[in-house]
Design a protein around this motif. Sequence first.
Motif, short mmCIF file in Angstrom:
data_model
loop_
_atom_site.label_atom_id
_atom_site.label_comp_id
_atom_site.label_asym_id
_atom_site.label_seq_id
_atom_site.Cartn_x
_atom_site.Cartn_y
_atom_site.Cartn_z
N TRP A 194 2.06 -2.12 4.56
CA TRP A 194 2.01 -3.73 4.27
C TRP A 194 0.83 -4.00 4.66
O TRP A 194 0.34 -3.26 5.70
CB TRP A 194 3.10 -4.98 4.34
CG TRP A 194 4.12 -3.80 3.93
CD1 TRP A 194 5.20 -3.35 4.22
CD2 TRP A 194 4.64 -4.59 2.16
NE1 TRP A 194 5.98 -3.75 3.13
CE2 TRP A 194 5.57 -4.41 1.33
CE3 TRP A 194 3.86 -5.46 1.38
CZ2 TRP A 194 6.14 -4.44 0.52
CZ3 TRP A 194 4.37 -5.67 0.10
CH2 TRP A 194 5.09 -4.87 -0.12
N ILE A 195 -0.42 -4.68 4.65
CA ILE A 195 -1.54 -5.22 4.93
C ILE A 195 -0.89 -7.15 4.92
O ILE A 195 -0.84 -7.34 3.19
CB ILE A 195 -2.53 -4.93 4.79
CG1 ILE A 195 -3.65 -6.04 5.37
CG2 ILE A 195 -2.89 -4.46 2.68
CD1 ILE A 195 -3.88 -5.68 6.53
N THR A 240 0.99 -1.32 0.04
CA THR A 240 -0.16 -0.10 -0.33
C THR A 240 0.74 0.94 -0.02
O THR A 240 2.16 0.74 -0.34
CB THR A 240 -0.85 -0.11 1.76
OG1 THR A 240 0.01 0.17 3.05
CG2 THR A 240 -2.01 -1.01 1.18
N ASN A 248 -1.12 -4.99 10.34
CA ASN A 248 -0.39 -4.25 8.79
C ASN A 248 0.41 -3.30 9.28
O ASN A 248 1.15 -3.37 10.72
CB ASN A 248 -1.19 -2.72 8.63
CG ASN A 248 -2.00 -1.52 9.86
OD1 ASN A 248 -2.48 -2.25 10.86
ND2 ASN A 248 -0.86 -1.04 9.69
N SER A 264 1.17 2.51 6.30
CA SER A 264 0.17 1.79 7.41
C SER A 264 -1.45 2.62 7.49
O SER A 264 -1.64 1.59 7.68
CB SER A 264 1.60 1.70 8.67
OG SER A 264 1.54 3.20 8.55
N ALA A 299 -3.08 0.44 4.06
CA ALA A 299 -3.04 -0.76 4.75
C ALA A 299 -4.24 -1.22 5.79
O ALA A 299 -4.97 -1.71 6.34
CB ALA A 299 -1.17 -1.22 5.38
#
Length: 464
Positions: free
Chosen positions: A283-284, A120, A268, A123, A126
């Motif tokens: 990132w998720i 993404t 996340n 955060s 995410a």
Amino acid sequence: MLHTRKSLRDELLDEVFASPYAASALPKYRIPDDEHLPDRAHQIVVDELMLDGNSRQNLATFCQTWLEPQIQDIMARSIDKNMVDKDEYPQTAAIEERCVHIIADLWNSPEAAATMGTSTTGSSEAAMLGGMALLWKWRERRRAAGLPADRPNLVTGPVQVCWHKFARYWDVELREVPMADDRLLMTPEEALARVDENTIGVVPTLGVTFTGAYEPVSAISDALDQLERDTGLDVPMHVDAASGGFLAPFVTPDLVWDFRLPRVKSINASGHKFGLAPLGVGWIIWRDAADLPKDLIFDVNYLGGNMPSFALNFSRPAGQVVAQYYLLLRLGREGYRRVQQSCYDTAQHLAAEIAELGPFEIIHDGSPADGIPAISWRLKAGQEAPFTLFDLADRLRTRGWLVPAYSLPADCENTVVQRILVRHGFGRDEASLLMDDYRAAIAHFDSHPITVPMSEEEAGSFHH
């Protein structure tokens, strides 16, 4: 003709500041009428950027501000790559997928090689995707049981503004556990007191923005397990590991906060914080493909191939994702551990130095068992200091340091704290220079006591 030759000669002269363009300022709120040579336009922009602060001295931001030269090269090579166009840039798409699985493995995913996740822009995006998945899955469960699905709520501790945005944008009641003088985090008891059948999930934070401390993820999970045994109410968890997600796996690997807890359905993290990547990547990761509702996945076929998309953004640069992959390869587990441990060592050194100054009470001392490599403190209760933390923050700005002072959220609005984030690129030498300036600032106020304390609005500090 002579005029034309003179104009041409002026154009060809390479002394930027002696050129005719240097004799007047270009318009700033409308596009100029004429074009300009690239070196002169470049110089104008570069000169304006000099007025920005030095990002390495910004101890308020969680974001990475020091980068290896190889990352600069990777970013330049990726400047034309669109992350969403996976058909045109299949290798970049493969690199993103590898990152998802690597990070899933770091977070102890049961099946890291088959985990669902995505990059993404950060955060915050995410976190919103994680919240949306919780909301959609809750609606599915309610409708399948023939129950109303119109009053969802989300239980959190003191959270960063992205969760307030999520709650407002998706019409979810945010049940945020307020702080208390003796409790600055969400506890299992406070979480359970706010959970009911309309709770879409509980979100503990691995590294609370305001103090840097970890919330007790495992204990909250245990409490929700007991709640399910007692009542049958099954409430999932999403962990906001914006900062801690790239710290705990390397420095405190035995701390249980991740997919080792079956109740944790998604996590996340921010790649551009302690993931060490350039600004613009988060990132998720979902525990299982079933935890990502199919309704959130869109198939797109107008970029040259059929591809799934489940991000809030569409077109976005790929360089940050590629740089994240470089860092995962470059550092490995041991490299990340050494970098992050160095940050913790510097943070704890600073905490001891700040405590020795006298008037401060340390809230979080940068211990890796308790939180991220940050230090937060407040003036000691009853302390008669000739300054406020806002005054101190303002004084440090004269030396280029951004060390934010801010009031805590409800119900501790009267408590003012100051905080330092220790990131990769801020070492012992910089810490020594900072402490010299701290002592000089305190000595200044001892000689020139503040008669009208500065307010938070006047200080203009920020904490994220």
